[in-house]
Design a protein around this motif. Structure first.
Motif, PDB file in Angstrom:
ATOM      1  N   VAL B 225       0.841  -1.074   0.225  1.00  0.00           N
ATOM      2  CA  VAL B 225      -0.054   0.068   0.048  1.00  0.00           C
ATOM      3  C   VAL B 225       0.592   1.126  -0.040  1.00  0.00           C
ATOM      4  CG1 VAL B 225      -1.587   1.511   1.232  1.00  0.00           C
ATOM      5  CG2 VAL B 225      -1.879  -1.098   1.063  1.00  0.00           C
ATOM      6  N   GLU B 226       1.756   1.191   0.702  1.00  0.00           N
ATOM      7  CA  GLU B 226       2.757   2.359   0.756  1.00  0.00           C
ATOM      8  C   GLU B 226       3.485   2.728  -0.597  1.00  0.00           C
ATOM      9  OE1 GLU B 226       5.397   1.451   3.959  1.00  0.00           O
ATOM     10  OE2 GLU B 226       3.703   2.250   5.578  1.00  0.00           O
ATOM     11  N   VAL B 229       0.900   4.312  -2.648  1.00  0.00           N
ATOM     12  CA  VAL B 229       0.578   5.497  -2.077  1.00  0.00           C
ATOM     13  C   VAL B 229       1.626   6.509  -3.147  1.00  0.00           C
ATOM     14  CG1 VAL B 229       0.781   7.229  -0.342  1.00  0.00           C
ATOM     15  CG2 VAL B 229      -0.530   5.426  -0.124  1.00  0.00           C
ATOM     16  N   GLU B 230       2.675   5.894  -2.867  1.00  0.00           N
ATOM     17  CA  GLU B 230       4.038   6.712  -3.407  1.00  0.00           C
ATOM     18  C   GLU B 230       3.799   6.935  -4.940  1.00  0.00           C
ATOM     19  OE1 GLU B 230       7.741   5.169  -2.287  1.00  0.00           O
ATOM     20  OE2 GLU B 230       7.277   5.860  -0.058  1.00  0.00           O
ATOM     21  N   ARG B 232       1.103   6.907  -6.671  1.00  0.00           N
ATOM     22  CA  ARG B 232      -0.100   7.476  -7.037  1.00  0.00           C
ATOM     23  C   ARG B 232       0.381   8.987  -6.916  1.00  0.00           C
ATOM     24  NH1 ARG B 232      -5.511   8.376  -5.750  1.00  0.00           N
ATOM     25  NH2 ARG B 232      -5.879  10.543  -6.215  1.00  0.00           N
ATOM     26  N   LEU B 732      -5.758   0.962  -3.844  1.00  0.00           N
ATOM     27  CA  LEU B 732      -5.853   1.573  -2.595  1.00  0.00           C
ATOM     28  C   LEU B 732      -7.162   1.538  -1.994  1.00  0.00           C
ATOM     29  CD1 LEU B 732      -3.629   4.567  -3.544  1.00  0.00           C
ATOM     30  CD2 LEU B 732      -3.162   2.700  -1.932  1.00  0.00           C
ATOM     31  N   ALA B 735      -7.552  -1.979  -0.685  1.00  0.00           N
ATOM     32  CA  ALA B 735      -6.798  -2.340   0.480  1.00  0.00           C
ATOM     33  C   ALA B 735      -7.044  -1.406   1.735  1.00  0.00           C
ATOM     34  CB  ALA B 735      -5.130  -1.786   0.052  1.00  0.00           C
ATOM     35  N   GLY B 736      -7.647  -0.297   1.319  1.00  0.00           N
ATOM     36  CA  GLY B 736      -8.007   0.576   2.520  1.00  0.00           C
ATOM     37  C   GLY B 736      -9.067  -0.113   3.391  1.00  0.00           C
ATOM     38  N   GLY B 737      -9.790  -0.938   2.766  1.00  0.00           N
ATOM     39  CA  GLY B 737     -10.958  -1.741   3.563  1.00  0.00           C
ATOM     40  C   GLY B 737     -10.705  -2.808   4.363  1.00  0.00           C
ATOM     41  N   GLU B 738      -9.079  -3.318   4.327  1.00  0.00           N
ATOM     42  CA  GLU B 738      -8.924  -4.607   4.512  1.00  0.00           C
ATOM     43  C   GLU B 738      -8.228  -4.510   6.019  1.00  0.00           C
ATOM     44  OE1 GLU B 738      -7.935  -6.788   0.140  1.00  0.00           O
ATOM     45  OE2 GLU B 738      -6.268  -5.949   1.315  1.00  0.00           O
TER      46      GLU B 738
END
Lengths: 377, 946
Positions: B225-226, B229-230, B232, B732, B735-738
């Motif tokens: 995820v990190e 994020v990068e 993105r 993302l 992944a956010g809801g996991e």
């Protein structure tokens, strides 16, 4: 104008010393209670805001432990926020930066988020109410490359007449962590300057879990976490009730909302009396179920005293939320009586003496085992 | 313990037997198989181990077969300070009796007796040692498990000299032995063989591994995820930058588009001017062409006029020549006609001459043929005649030779007759005398003589004088007969040939030969005359010729003198006049020569005339051809003149018409004007084109296209970035809801807990290992102290068997590890069964010898030493003796082969005989059963028996 300044709720945080659950279980019992206590603290500060007649509550960063907390954490946080009766402003911090994964933009948050909650996910001036502005120094990434607070302040003109401006920021201030290599450190001089020329009237900070005010400038303050999160914190568990006027006059008043204590204790154990005293001290702990105790012991004990010490520790461990005992400073020296007490004869007695004379911990363990085997014969 | 006496009643096959044993030394119990030796040992075990109410399998097995009696055992023995008589009966009429006679008297029965006895034994006897020192039947006599026996360790301790008052005592060691076992059991809770983790330790390890894996997976999911994020953030920046770039690029495209549009308009103008110039050029071209066409027209008219004139002149010339040639031709024609006529005349003359010549020739040939025919006929006739002459009887040369032979035989015979016959010699006396001998006249000169043989009667006739006949006598008869025979043969032959005598025959033969030659000659004449043809052919030829030669015109042949007249001196065979005179019959051949000369001459004249005629005709014909050709030329020239004239007229008319439309001057002016205009327009176009080129429209167009492409590329890149951005955003959101953070935290907590647990369990395992290791080491140290005296004793005994070089290695558990004999070391397990058995016996006897008399237990050997050879047996017997020396322990040997133990110097030998129940045993058994039934109602279950 009165508002409540808080920060570092860190919802979704767990503490390892509170114990994992059994294998396959997410959290242990103490862990679960701790998580609930932190939500309770949030609810409590909502009540404080209501009782104090605050215009709003500003949460200066780290509302969540991470952007990747589960939907259960998000859902419970939203439920706690629902009990608030005043507007709540949530500032993303270093744990929950306003990047692409920002939890407060997630669908599960948006669905449950009560309408009186505002997420300060864009840096700049937000008008909370007529004459009341909050300037958000939002963390857009995990690793900002500049002093976000100073950046915001520099972009401001002095507040218009009759407008009270509160800056909401997050991060370490230079006086507390003078780290030249951290480009994001908050320069208090800039804050002072902004306060002085009326660009803002209060600098509400988050990131430090202990309540703290800049010496000589009460308008630059960390509220601290509303519930303790670490043994290192000096004064956690507070929110700040701030009265600030457009003329710059301000009063800041801490109000306690946290109920847990993370305690460090130190004790010397050399004699049987010391052991008894330690036992009594542990007995006397207030609210042990909400206390995580880190006990550092030192001294020299015999094998029997050591067994007694272990017994004392074992007796109190279930009562406390957490009990960590550091026995690195305790030397176990078996004496002849320890060996005699085993009632061993022949070569077994010789072996016991050999183990007793050895100083390594393994030998002590072996001796203890021998003790157990000999007694259960 | 020492066994003094043991009594069995109704025990297996033994009805009732009591055995007394020597209190110390060796007691040998010998007896045949199944006599009950082993039962004695079993009985002792039952006596001690089983209460009288036991119905365990060994107890039931001890019941006598076929009889309903309870097995009973009674033993008397000394143990420690106690002297004991102990009796037990099981199954039927159960009972237990204990009588202790020293040191203080005790009398106990039932359960109390049993418990008391066990207490006495536990107090005074090492029961494990008791079992260890026993050698059962059918079990190999090997190592005894001697480690850890109280009595033995006490004895060894004493022997080692370490038994001090301060020592805790060997018994304590034995107690500690159990501790070692428990420590090992503790180790085994955590560690299996080869230190392999088991149980809680393994589980803890697995928990750590699982937790670590989970923590790594969870950390990876968070890092993912990190990274997203990068990514993105990067994509956001890229999108912004791209938008900026697109704006700039769009501006540039617009600018270039403007420039390009302007240039395109100008390009259009240049194209228009080029077209205009082109059109002017074409018009100028057309004007010039018209001018050129007029010029060509004028030139053509003039040329046509000139050609017509030329044709007229040519025709005139040709017509003149033609007229002259025609006149010449007529002349030549007359000449040729004349020459032809001359030639014809000459030819006729030549033909006449040739005919005359031919006729003459035919006539000559006819005459010749006729002559030949005639001659041939004559010759043929002569030839036939000669052939007839040649065909006479004497023509055969062989027959004549034969005749001559016969004649010679006559002569020979006559000569023989004459030789043998009398002779008559006649001598002339006168000048010449003629006489006839047998009719043959002879002349005899004076002095001459003639001798005549008288073979036959010879008649000598002197004419006129005398006839004298001389006759031969009889003695020549044979010769005369031969002569006569020869003459007869000759005469016969002459007759056959038709001749008178030999001479005639010879003449005839020659005549025939001549005739034959003449025949050949005449045949040749005929051949020559006819020249190979037949007479008929010749006649046919004559007929032909005769027909050709008209008789009336036959000229008188010119006679040539001497011609064909044969010479008189000509040698030949033609002596007959008929053959030679026929030539006169032939006419004289004509003289053909003048005729031939005439013919040749006339022919030559004819040839010449003909040649001349042909030459003249040739000349005429040539001239005629040329005249004809010239005539054709004249005609052609006339035609050409007509054509040329017509062309010239047409051109002239055309030119006239054209000039009537546009004069030459007008045309020239128009052409000049058009050219000038074209040049003007071209200059204008070139100026415009150069100006446009100077503004470099190609580059502008390329720049414009490039800029447009750049915009397109930017668009596609933007789309790509947007797509990737959407992907990342989607990831993302998912992944956010996991709750990946929660999972990571939980995993780390679990890992920490697992590691703590693992450390704790490891520590416990290490402690157990350490404890066991320490205990075992200490135990082995103690044991090693025992080993020396034990080994000394065993070696002392074993050397009796194996010799003085024997050495043994004994481990702390008092097991013999190896045997060294004569420097050769062999592990115990590798020894032969015999050697193992012997060493095992030595070890037991050594123990018995070592152990204190009070602590000692009997060594019980049930029919062992089956593997030992007689020599070794003898030595083992000595071992028994040596073991007994200086010691008071008790050894009991049971055997069915007494010879094995003969030499051991038994203190006592007991021969066991079968012990059968007496005849009334059946009644007893009945009685017993009755009693038993009675007894079974008895609550106590036992009663005294006598």
């Amino acid at each position: 104008m009165r508002f409540v300044h808080t920060a570092d709720w860190q919802l979704g945080m767990t503490r390892r010393f509170l114990g994992a659950g059994r294998v396959g279980q997410a959290v242990g019992e103490a862990q679960a209670r701790f998580a609930q206590a932190r939500l309770d603290a949030v609810t409590a500060l909502g009540r404080v805001a209501a009782e104090e007649g605050a215009a709003f509550v500003v949460v200066c960063g780290d509302v969540f432990e991470s952007n990747l907390v589960g939907p259960d954490v998000v859902g419970r946080a939203c439920e706690a926020l629902r009990s608030f009766t005043v507007p709540v402003l949530l500032l993303p911090g270093n744990h929950d930066p306003a990047d692409a994964s920002l939890v407060m933009r997630r669908a599960d948050f948006a669905r449950r988020c009560p309408p009186h909650v505002t997420v300060l996910d864009r840096p700049g001036v937000h008008e909370v109410a007529p004459g009341v502005e909050v300037v958000a120094a939002t963390w857009a990434t995990k690793r900002p490359l500049s002093d976000l607070v100073a950046d915001r302040l520099r972009a401001l003109d002095p507040a218009p007449e009759g407008v009270v401006r509160v800056l909401a920021g997050h991060g370490a201030v230079d006086v507390l962590s003078p780290d030249d290599r951290n480009p994001a450190v908050i320069h208090t001089a800039e804050c002072r300057a902004a306060l002085a020329d009326g660009r803002v009237h209060y600098v509400a900070l988050g990131d430090r879990h202990s309540t703290w005010q800049l010496h000589g400038e009460p308008r630059i303050a960390y509220s601290g976490a509303p519930e303790v999160t670490s043994h290192e914190e000096t004064d956690p568990g507070n929110v700040l009730v701030v009265d600030v006027g457009a003329d710059g006059a301000a009063s800041v008043r801490p109000v306690r909302v946290g109920r847990w204590a993370f305690v460090r204790e130190h004790a010397v154990v050399d004699t049987d009396e010391d052991l008894a005293a330690l036992d009594a001290r542990l007995d006397a702990l207030d609210a042990p179920e909400r206390t995580a105790l880190r006990l550092v012991l030192e001294g020299t004990v015999t094998l029997r005293q050591r067994a007694r010490l272990d017994e004392v520790v074992e007796a109190h461990a279930p009562v406390l939320a957490a009990l960590e005992v550091d026995v690195a400073g305790v030397a176990t020296r078996p004496d002849d009586a320890d060996v005699e007490a085993l009632g061993l004869t022949g070569f077994a007695a010789d072996a016991a003496r050999e183990l007793a004379e050895a100083t390594d911990p393994e030998a002590l363990d072996a001796l203890a085992l021998l003790h157990r085997l000999a007694v259960t014969r | 313990m020492r066994l003094l006496r043991i009594r069995l009643r109704d025990f297996r096959g033994v009805h009732d037997r009591e055995v007394h044993l020597a209190e110390s030394g060796v007691t040998v119990l010998e007896g045949e198989n199944e006599v009950g030796k082993t039962s004695t040992v079993v009985a002792l075990d039952l006596l001690i181990d089983f209460r009288d109410d036991s119905k365990a399998a060994p107890v039931r097995a001890a019941a006598p077969s076929g009889r309903d009696a309870g097995p009973e055992v009674e033993a008397e023995f000394v143990t420690g300070p106690y002297r004991v008589v102990y009796r037990k009966r099981w199954l039927r009429r159960r009972l237990t009796e204990l009588t202790v006679t020293g040191p203080s008297t005790e009398q106990l029965t039932g359960r109390e007796a049993h418990d008391r006895l066990l207490a006495i034994l536990d107090e005074t006897m090492d029961r494990d040692l008791w079992l260890a020192l026993r050698v059962e039947q059918h079990t190999p006599l090997g190592q005894a498990d001697l480690g850890g026996h109280d009595a033995l360790t006490r004895a060894l301790d004493r022997a080692a000299g370490g038994a001090g008052a301060e020592a805790v005592g060997p018994a304590a060691d034995a107690a500690a032995e159990g501790l070692v076992e428990r420590a090992l059991a503790e180790v085994r809770r955590y560690l299996g063989g080869h230190g392999r983790p088991v149980g809680p330790l393994r589980e803890a390890g697995e928990r750590v591994a699982a937790a670590r894996t989970e923590a790594e997976v969870a950390a990876a999911s968070v890092s993912e995820v990190e990274r997203d994020v990068e990514l993105r953030a990067d994509l956001d920046r890229e999108a912004t930058a791209l938008a900026e770039e697109r704006r700039g690029q769009n501006d540039r495209v617009r600018e270039l588009e403007d420039r390009w549009s302007a240039l395109q308009a100008r390009q259009q103008e240049v194209a228009t001017s080029a077209e205009r110039a082109e059109a002017a050029r074409e018009r100028a071209g057309r004007a010039t062409e018209r001018q050129d066409a007029r010029a060509r027209l004028v030139a053509a008219a003039e040329a046509a006029e000139r050609a017509a004139d030329q044709a007229g002149r040519t025709l005139a010339g040709l017509e003149t020549g033609d007229h002259a040639r025609r006149e010449d031709l007529a002349e030549r024609r007359a000449e040729a006609d004349r020459a032809v006529a001359a030639s014809d005349a000459a030819t006729a003359a030549a033909r006449a001459a040739a005919e005359a010549l031919t006729l003459a020739r035919d006539r000559t040939e006819l005459a010749d043929l006729r002559g030949r025919l005639r001659r041939a006929g004559t010759a043929e006739e002569a030839r036939r005649e000669a052939a007839r002459a040649a065909g006479g009887p004497c023509a055969d040369a062989a027959a004549v030779d034969r005749l001559e032979g016969l004649d010679r035989a006559v002569v020979q015979a006559e000569a023989e007759l004459a030789a043998g016959a009398a002779t008559v010699e006649l001598t002339g006396t006168a000048a010449r005398t003629t006489l006839a001998v047998d009719g043959v006249e002879r002349e005899i000169d004076a002095g001459g003589s003639t001798t005549l043989p008288v073979a036959d009667a010879v008649a000598i006739d002197v004419p006129g004088v005398v006839r004298m006949t001389v006759r031969p006598g009889l003695d020549g008869a044979a010769a005369r007969r031969r002569v006569a025979e020869a003459r007869a043969a000759r005469d016969e032959a002459c007759t056959a040939l038709g001749v008178a005598d030999v001479a005639e025959a010879r003449v005839a033969l020659r005549t025939a030969g001549e005739a034959a030659a003449r025949v050949r000659e005449l045949a040749a004449v005929v051949e020559r005359e006819l020249d190979g043809r037949s007479l008929d052919d010749v006649r046919a030829a004559i007929a032909v010729l005769a027909e050709r030669v008209p008789a009336e015109v036959a000229p008188e042949p010119v006679r040539r003198r001497g011609a064909r007249r044969p010479a008189t001196d000509e040698p030949g065979l033609f002596e007959e006049a008929g053959l030679l005179d026929d030539a006169s019959a032939d006419p004289e051949p004509e003289d053909l020569e003048p005729l031939r000369v005439e013919a040749v001459r006339t022919l030559d004249v004819a040839d010449e005339a003909h040649r001349e005629a042909r030459g003249a005709e040739e000349a005429w014909r040539r001239l005629d051809a040329s005249v004809t050709t010239a005539g054709a030329e004249v005609v052609a020239a006339r035609t050409a003149l007509a054509v040329a004239r017509s062309e010239a007229d047409r051109r002239a008319a055309e030119l006239r018409d054209a000039r009537a439309e546009h004069t030459d001057e007008a045309l020239a002016a128009a052409a000049t004007d058009a050219l000038a205009r074209a040049r003007r327009y071209e200059a204008d176009h070139e100026q415009r084109a150069a100006a446009l080129e100077a503004d470099d429209p190609t580059t502008v167009e390329a720049l414009y296209a490039t800029a447009k492409r750049a915009v397109e590329s930017l668009s596609s890149r933007t789309a790509d970035v947007e797509r990737r951005r959407a992907e990342v955003t989607g990831r993302l959101q998912v992944a956010g809801g996991e709750g990946r953070h929660d999972r990571l935290v939980a995993a780390r907590s679990e890992l920490a807990a697992a590691e703590r647990e693992h450390a704790s369990v490891s520590r416990r395992a290490a402690a157990a290992t350490r404890l066991h290791e320490t205990l075992a080491r200490r135990r082995d140290e103690v044991r090693r102290a025992y080993v020396a005296p034990f080994r000394r004793e065993v070696e002392r005994l074993a050397r009796i068997v194996f010799g003085p070089s024997l050495a043994l290695e004994v481990d702390p558990a008092l097991r013999i590890v190896s045997r060294t004999l004569n420097g050769v070391t062999v592990p115990f397990d590798a020894l032969s069964s015999g050697a193992k058995e012997q060493l095992g016996l030595c070890a037991r006897l050594a123990v018995a010898a070592l152990v204190d008399a009070e602590d000692g237990v009997p060594v019980l050997i049930d029919d062992a030493l089956g593997h030992s050879d007689p020599g070794r047996l003898e030595r083992l017997a000595a071992v028994f003796g040596a073991a007994a020396a200086g010691s008071s322990h008790q050894v009991v040997v049971l055997t069915c082969t007494p010879a094995r133990y003969r030499g051991i110097g038994a203190t006592r030998t007991v021969t066991l005989n079968p012990s059968y129940p007496p005849p009334q045993a059946v009644a007893d058994a009945e009685q017993d059963r009755d009693d038993d039934e009675a007894g079974s109602s008895d609550q106590d279950g036992f009663r005294e028996t006598g």
